[in-house]
Design an enzyme around this catalytic site. Structure first.
Site, PDB file in Angstrom:
ATOM      1  N   LYS A 189       0.741  -3.792  -5.982  1.00 19.79           N
ATOM      2  CA  LYS A 189      -0.613  -4.151  -5.548  1.00 19.79           C
ATOM      3  C   LYS A 189      -1.543  -3.215  -6.306  1.00 19.79           C
ATOM      4  O   LYS A 189      -1.596  -2.015  -6.017  1.00 19.79           O
ATOM      5  CB  LYS A 189      -0.733  -3.948  -4.033  1.00 19.79           C
ATOM      6  N   GLU A 211       3.263 -16.589  -2.150  1.00 14.47           N
ATOM      7  CA  GLU A 211       3.385 -15.614  -1.054  1.00 14.47           C
ATOM      8  C   GLU A 211       2.892 -16.201   0.261  1.00 14.47           C
ATOM      9  O   GLU A 211       1.757 -16.631   0.376  1.00 14.47           O
ATOM     10  CB  GLU A 211       2.589 -14.338  -1.396  1.00 14.47           C
ATOM     11  N   GLU A 259      -0.397 -11.883  11.235  1.00 12.24           N
ATOM     12  CA  GLU A 259      -1.603 -11.047  11.171  1.00 12.24           C
ATOM     13  C   GLU A 259      -2.828 -11.772  11.734  1.00 12.24           C
ATOM     14  O   GLU A 259      -3.587 -11.199  12.505  1.00 12.24           O
ATOM     15  CB  GLU A 259      -1.860 -10.615   9.726  1.00 12.24           C
ATOM     16  N   ASP A 285      -7.002 -15.146   2.871  1.00 14.92           N
ATOM     17  CA  ASP A 285      -5.993 -14.240   3.412  1.00 14.92           C
ATOM     18  C   ASP A 285      -5.296 -14.817   4.645  1.00 14.92           C
ATOM     19  O   ASP A 285      -5.577 -14.385   5.764  1.00 14.92           O
ATOM     20  CB  ASP A 285      -6.644 -12.891   3.776  1.00 14.92           C
ATOM     21  N   ARG A 323     -15.475 -14.451  -2.561  1.00 17.30           N
ATOM     22  CA  ARG A 323     -14.124 -13.882  -2.564  1.00 17.30           C
ATOM     23  C   ARG A 323     -13.068 -14.938  -2.891  1.00 17.30           C
ATOM     24  O   ARG A 323     -12.059 -14.635  -3.526  1.00 17.30           O
ATOM     25  CB  ARG A 323     -13.856 -13.224  -1.206  1.00 17.30           C
ATOM     26  N   GLU A 338      -8.116  -3.682  -2.813  1.00 20.91           N
ATOM     27  CA  GLU A 338      -8.396  -2.964  -1.567  1.00 20.91           C
ATOM     28  C   GLU A 338      -8.205  -1.452  -1.734  1.00 20.91           C
ATOM     29  O   GLU A 338      -7.535  -0.800  -0.940  1.00 20.91           O
ATOM     30  CB  GLU A 338      -7.530  -3.513  -0.428  1.00 20.91           C
ATOM     31  N   GLU A 361      -4.926 -23.104  16.273  1.00 18.60           N
ATOM     32  CA  GLU A 361      -6.088 -23.464  15.448  1.00 18.60           C
ATOM     33  C   GLU A 361      -7.249 -23.936  16.334  1.00 18.60           C
ATOM     34  O   GLU A 361      -8.404 -23.587  16.098  1.00 18.60           O
ATOM     35  CB  GLU A 361      -5.683 -24.566  14.459  1.00 18.60           C
ATOM     36  N   ARG A 381       0.835  -8.603  -7.804  1.00 21.93           N
ATOM     37  CA  ARG A 381       0.091  -9.404  -6.823  1.00 21.93           C
ATOM     38  C   ARG A 381      -1.311  -9.778  -7.325  1.00 21.93           C
ATOM     39  O   ARG A 381      -1.978  -8.985  -7.975  1.00 21.93           O
ATOM     40  CB  ARG A 381       0.013  -8.666  -5.489  1.00 21.93           C
ATOM     41  N   ASN A 392       0.889  -1.167   0.000  1.00 21.80           N
ATOM     42  CA  ASN A 392       0.000   0.000   0.000  1.00 21.80           C
ATOM     43  C   ASN A 392       0.925   1.214   0.000  1.00 21.80           C
ATOM     44  O   ASN A 392       1.453   1.604   1.040  1.00 21.80           O
ATOM     45  CB  ASN A 392      -0.890   0.024   1.253  1.00 21.80           C
TER      46      ASN A 392
HETATM   47  C1  GCV Z   1      -0.947  -4.608   2.867  1.00 19.77           C
HETATM   48  C2  GCV Z   1      -4.780  -8.026   4.060  1.00 19.77           C
HETATM   49  C3  GCV Z   1      -4.206  -7.176   5.154  1.00 19.77           C
HETATM   50  C4  GCV Z   1      -3.767  -5.820   4.636  1.00 19.77           C
HETATM   51  C5  GCV Z   1      -2.769  -6.034   3.493  1.00 19.77           C
HETATM   52  C6  GCV Z   1      -3.441  -6.889   2.428  1.00 19.77           C
HETATM   53  C7  GCV Z   1      -2.506  -7.220   1.267  1.00 19.77           C
HETATM   54  O1  GCV Z   1      -5.988  -7.518   3.624  1.00 19.77           O
HETATM   55  O2  GCV Z   1      -5.144  -7.045   6.181  1.00 19.77           O
HETATM   56  O3  GCV Z   1      -3.180  -5.125   5.700  1.00 19.77           O
HETATM   57  O4  GCV Z   1      -2.329  -4.816   2.969  1.00 19.77           O
HETATM   58  O5  GCV Z   1      -3.868  -8.092   2.988  1.00 19.77           O
HETATM   59  O6  GCV Z   1      -1.987  -8.321   1.265  1.00 19.77           O
HETATM   60  O7  GCV Z   1      -2.312  -6.399   0.400  1.00 19.77           O
END
Ligand code: GCV
Length: 659
Positions: free
Chosen positions: A262, A367, A373, A345, A316, A266, A491, A299, A182
């Site tokens: 990217k 990836e 996260e 994700d 999704r 988003e 898990e 990506r 981002n």
């Molecule tokens: C960098 C998820 C994460 C975002 C991240 C995104 C991505 O949505 O929560 O923080 O953004 O993945 O991989 O681009």
């Protein structure tokens, strides 16, 4: 300070060594060996590229198959040689040798050949220069702030970056991107003259450790940086601007690796705005980079993040495949599609992305996410290597039996030119690098595993523990035990059976079962009084199952054969559904959540036995975090069990406390 507490802390080195050649990397090898203070006064050690061997020496090493970045370590009787085709291979060999010394392993008579399984071994940093109040922050980072950026600028003191380069080389990482995918206003300027002199300094630090620098770029840069009115990839002025701008990057950094993008994801800008495809977008950048051998990592994390939760048709999980499969074969040779391991994700468990292996004629890179996260934010222990091992071993059947993710990642299945593995890093400026001391094992293990995916999780854990905490048997046993049990435990008390998102929105730590259920993000579990899970079958659901190859399609399509651990990803199942384990679904939910908490209590009991056996800082760091983890696990247990008791009306067979 930076190494006191990690796998490079050993002071054991060599008394008698010779490093041949004069390159920035051989200088590094010398520096590295000269730093050691506890010297082994045994044999002579010779570090050399093949080229720098004498004819007589060459004849000893001729028969070994050493690839570009590989190496041989061999005791010839006269000396122990570390020989690579490139100086980079010698550097990796040196770190291997130092590891063996630190682990007190035998070198007499040693003969080993190592070649990396994956060519590209990369880390992406999601580090920000600015983002309103987040100066130097790390998106999804849980170990302090960025080591690259502070106060809306590149750090002035770059010593920590050098320390980091050293960590990377020690585990075989050869590529790194330093800014968030981002890309905000300030980071967009990293490719301009304003910031390139300092970016070049960082590139130079990395170069000495064999690491190639990449940058994430903002697709709308022609607009935001050059004031143009479009970023249309087919616009001649846009193309010319990128060519000029990237040429400038190469003026400062002749071995610049390329860009990470990217786009249309988003809220990020991309070619869709202009009615263009991702191939149009990626190829435009690829053309600008091609003269220099640069790569575009494009990506595939592209999906509708403005979904209406009432819309049950949009899935999704299907998105990346639906977007990119039709474009297979239309990307230029220096484009590499970057594909997250799963279709959603980085959840605690997901099936593998069907794009991996689906595309036959496009470079792909797999990836992973080292930063936790969705795996406990470096507050909860979660050793991810066993998960990645399972993913690597998954058979896609893309070209018949044996078409594993391993072979897709390293490009061998379809003979792709550029391939490998990338992961989102988990380090920051915390003294121990990763916040949770045990999270270091994920960073270390990531590098070791993608170098050699046949290493077991246990072997990797053992290496990290011995290098970091020494050789006490009890320490090895306890730490290994906690590490190896930690992913299954996580898990159990969070979201078993691949049910996915039940976390606090945005934060992604802690339980919030319906947090995303009525939102725009497309991550729903659909729990009601009848059951839970997403019907992704062809017959009655979203049809996602058909993005796989047979026999996986049939395996996933049928609720009776779908593996338990993936059940709720593929099916909406009634609470009374009998799992392959023989338990009902509802009983499995109760049991795992009770067990998960007991597991964490046991981790604490075990860890307490380490007092006095490892350094106080590490002991306390993990102890404190295990207590946070216990509180988190209890909250998950009680909320999940209560929620599903209320939905199902079915009591726990064992009469345990459900609120
Ligand atoms: C960098 C998820 C994460 C975002 C991240 C995104 C991505 O949505 O929560 O923080 O953004 O993945 O991989 O681009």
């Amino acid at each position: 300070m930076a190494y006191d507490s990690c796998w490079l802390s050993s002071k054991v080195g060599l008394a008698n060594f010779e490093v041949r050649g004069e390159t920035p990397i051989t200088e590094t090898i010398n520096d590295e060996l000269n730093q050691k203070t506890e010297l082994v006064d045994a044999k002579k050690f010779i570090f050399s590229t093949f080229e720098n061997l004498s004819d007589a020496e060459k004849s000893i090493f001729d028969s070994f198959e050493i690839k570009d970045e590989g190496y041989v370590i061999k005791d010839t009787g006269v000396a122990v040689y570390v020989v690579g085709m490139q100086d980079k291979g010698v550097l990796y060999g040196m770190f291997h040798l130092l590891r063996l010394l630190a682990q007190k392993l035998e070198l007499v008579g040693i003969e080993l050949v190592e070649n990396p399984y994956n060519d590209i071994r990369m880390l992406n940093h999601w580090d920000n220069m600015d983002e309103k109040d987040h100066m130097g922050s790390v998106e999804r980072g849980y170990a302090g702030n960025s080591i690259f950026f502070e106060n809306c600028a590149i750090v002035k003191d770059k010593r920590r970056i050098k320390d980091y380069a050293r960590l990377l080389a020690s585990i075989g990482i050869n590529s790194v991107s330093i800014n968030n995918v981002n890309v905000h206003a300030l980071e967009s300027k990293l490719i301009t003259k304003e910031l390139l002199p300092e970016v070049a300094e960082i590139a130079e630090i990395f170069r000495k450790y064999g690491v190639t620098l990449f940058l994430s770029v903002n697709y709308a840069s022609p607009i935001t940086l050059a004031g143009m009115d479009t970023s249309d990839p087919l616009d001649e002025n846009v193309k010319a601007w990128w060519k000029k701008q990237l040429a400038e990057v190469y003026d400062f950094i002749p071995d610049f690796g390329g860009v990470v993008v990217k786009a249309d994801s988003e809220g990020r800008p991309g070619p869709f705005t202009y009615g263009r495809t991702h191939a149009d977008g990626a190829n435009m950048l690829a053309e600008a980079l091609a003269p220099y051998g640069g790569l575009v990592f494009w990506r595939c994390f592209v999906y509708n993040c403005q979904q209406d939760w009432r819309d049950r048709k949009t899935d999704r999980a299907r998105a990346a495949y639906d977007h990119f499969m039709p474009l297979d074969g239309t990307f230029l040779d220096n484009v590499v599609l970057q594909i997250k391991n799963g279709p959603i994700d980085f959840q605690v468990r997901e099936p593998l992305s069907p794009l991996l292996g689906g595309m036959t004629s496009t470079n792909q890179i797999l990836e992973f996410q080292v930063t936790q996260e969705y795996l406990g934010h470096s507050k909860d222990a979660c050793f991810i290597i066993p998960q990645w091992k399972e993913y690597f071993d998954f058979d896609t059947y893309a070209k018949g039996s044996g078409s594993t993710i391993n072979k897709i990642a390293n490009g061998s299945l379809y003979g792709r030119q550029h391939s490998g593995v990338v992961a989102v890093a988990n380090i920051g400026n915390d003294a121990n690098w990763t916040g949770h001391k045990l999270a270091q094992a994920n960073f270390y293990g990531y590098g070791r595993l993608i170098w050699n995916p046949s290493l077991t999780a246990e072997e990797i854990a053992t290496e990290w523990i011995q290098l970091t905490f020494g050789h006490e048997g009890k320490v090895l046993e306890i730490v290994k035990n906690v590490l190896l049990d930690s992913w299954p435990t996580y898990e159990k008390y969070t979201a078993p059976l691949s049910v996915g998102f039940m976390v606090q929105p945005h934060l992604h730590y802690g339980v919030n079962i319906d947090g995303y259920e009525y939102s725009k993000w497309g991550t729903y579990h659909f729990a009601d009084c009848n059951g839970v899970g997403v019907d992704r079958t062809k017959v009655t659901g979203t049809g996602y199952t058909h993005q796989y190859f047979e026999p996986n399609i049939a395996l996933y399509e049928n609720i009776e054969t779908c593996p338990d651990e993936l059940l709720l990803f593929f099916h909406f199942a009634p609470y009374t559904h009998i799992l392959q384990s023989g338990k009902t679904l509802i009983q499995h939910i109760y049991d795992t959540h009770f067990e998960g908490v007991i597991d964490v209590e046991n981790f604490i009991k075990k860890w307490d036995k380490l007092e006095g056996l490892i350094d106080v800082e590490s002991f306390t760091n993990v102890k404190d975090r295990l207590h946070l983890q216990l509180a988190n696990a209890k909250e998950w247990r009680d909320q999940i069990n209560t929620y599903f008791y209320r939905k199902s009306g079915i009591a726990d067979l064992h009469g345990r406390k459900i609120y």
